[in-house]
Design an enzyme around this catalytic site. Sequence first.
Site, PDB file in Angstrom:
ATOM      1  N   ARG A 137       0.803  -1.220   0.000  1.00 21.59           N
ATOM      2  CA  ARG A 137       0.000   0.000   0.000  1.00 21.59           C
ATOM      3  C   ARG A 137       0.836   1.271   0.000  1.00 21.59           C
ATOM      4  NH1 ARG A 137      -2.986  -2.006   5.291  1.00 21.59           N
ATOM      5  NH2 ARG A 137      -0.811  -2.653   5.590  1.00 21.59           N
ATOM      6  N   HIS A 167      -9.761 -13.443  18.337  1.00 24.34           N
ATOM      7  CA  HIS A 167      -8.929 -12.377  17.789  1.00 24.34           C
ATOM      8  C   HIS A 167      -9.793 -11.234  17.268  1.00 24.34           C
ATOM      9  CE1 HIS A 167      -5.892 -15.549  17.836  1.00 24.34           C
ATOM     10  NE2 HIS A 167      -4.979 -14.609  17.690  1.00 24.34           N
ATOM     11  N   LYS A 173      -8.332 -10.042  11.601  1.00 27.76           N
ATOM     12  CA  LYS A 173      -7.476 -11.207  11.397  1.00 27.76           C
ATOM     13  C   LYS A 173      -8.122 -12.115  10.355  1.00 27.76           C
ATOM     14  CE  LYS A 173      -5.098 -15.008  13.737  1.00 27.76           C
ATOM     15  NZ  LYS A 173      -3.800 -14.682  13.097  1.00 27.76           N
ATOM     16  N   THR A 190      -1.391 -19.957  16.129  1.00 24.80           N
ATOM     17  CA  THR A 190      -1.085 -20.378  17.498  1.00 24.80           C
ATOM     18  C   THR A 190      -1.945 -21.568  17.902  1.00 24.80           C
ATOM     19  OG1 THR A 190      -0.451 -18.128  18.124  1.00 24.80           O
ATOM     20  CG2 THR A 190      -1.030 -19.637  19.910  1.00 24.80           C
TER      21      THR A 190
END
Length: 261
Positions: free
Chosen positions: A37, A150, A154, A161
Amino acid sequence: MAIRVAVQGALGQMGREVMKTVSNSPDLTLVGACDARASGEFIEVNGKQIFLTSDLNSCLVNTRPEILVDFSLAAAVPQTAETAARVGANLVIGTTGVNPQVLGRLEALTKEFNISVMVAPNFALGAVVMMQLSRIAARYFDWAEIIESHHEKKIDAPSGTAIATAREMNAAREKPFASIPGEAEHKSRGEKFYGVPVHSVRLPGLVAHQEVIFGALGQTLTIRHDTTSRESFMPGVLLAIKEMAGRKGEFIFGLDKLLGF
């Protein structure tokens, strides 16, 4: 002499945090930043003008970092790694959702170009301890589930994890985890990874959270880790940068390998 560091995915939330942390570290030098970006040629980090570009090869050729820290997208990791390898930059990858085939290619690159690559599902030291404790508990409980939560931005689910935790738990056992007959027919029971149902939550207000719940007759055991700020990942990132800068031809998966577990 300070270690030269560049950041891929620099304009993301983790990328910005990494740049700030590296810039503040006296034994590291932030030399470049790359992000798809990017629109200008420089970005200000802690009062310093840092070279910024959307072209990773240009970033690496112009700044010659010893370490490239990658917090971008899983789909971009293969090309990022190939580009870094060809200029001799070691890699610290925190991007999640990287599949086993890509991990295999990353390991091959370490031998082909004599660089070192580290991939970590989580850089929070508490999360790494949580995973190790879950591995220990898995030996003694036949039932287990993982709930990971989360922020809504995400993309991958379940988290790297959670998958790594399930893999470690499974490896610690001599037999599969128990399950309810016909469980696979109910999607609400979560998707199984290494025999462990994993449930993913994505909501605004969250950062990164995981609990591993073990069950047995008349008792449960819950091991939980909460990340309330992205600053929690930075000690682990710094450790990885400093460790990987001095290595060649190594592939390391998981921060636990650097913590002596």
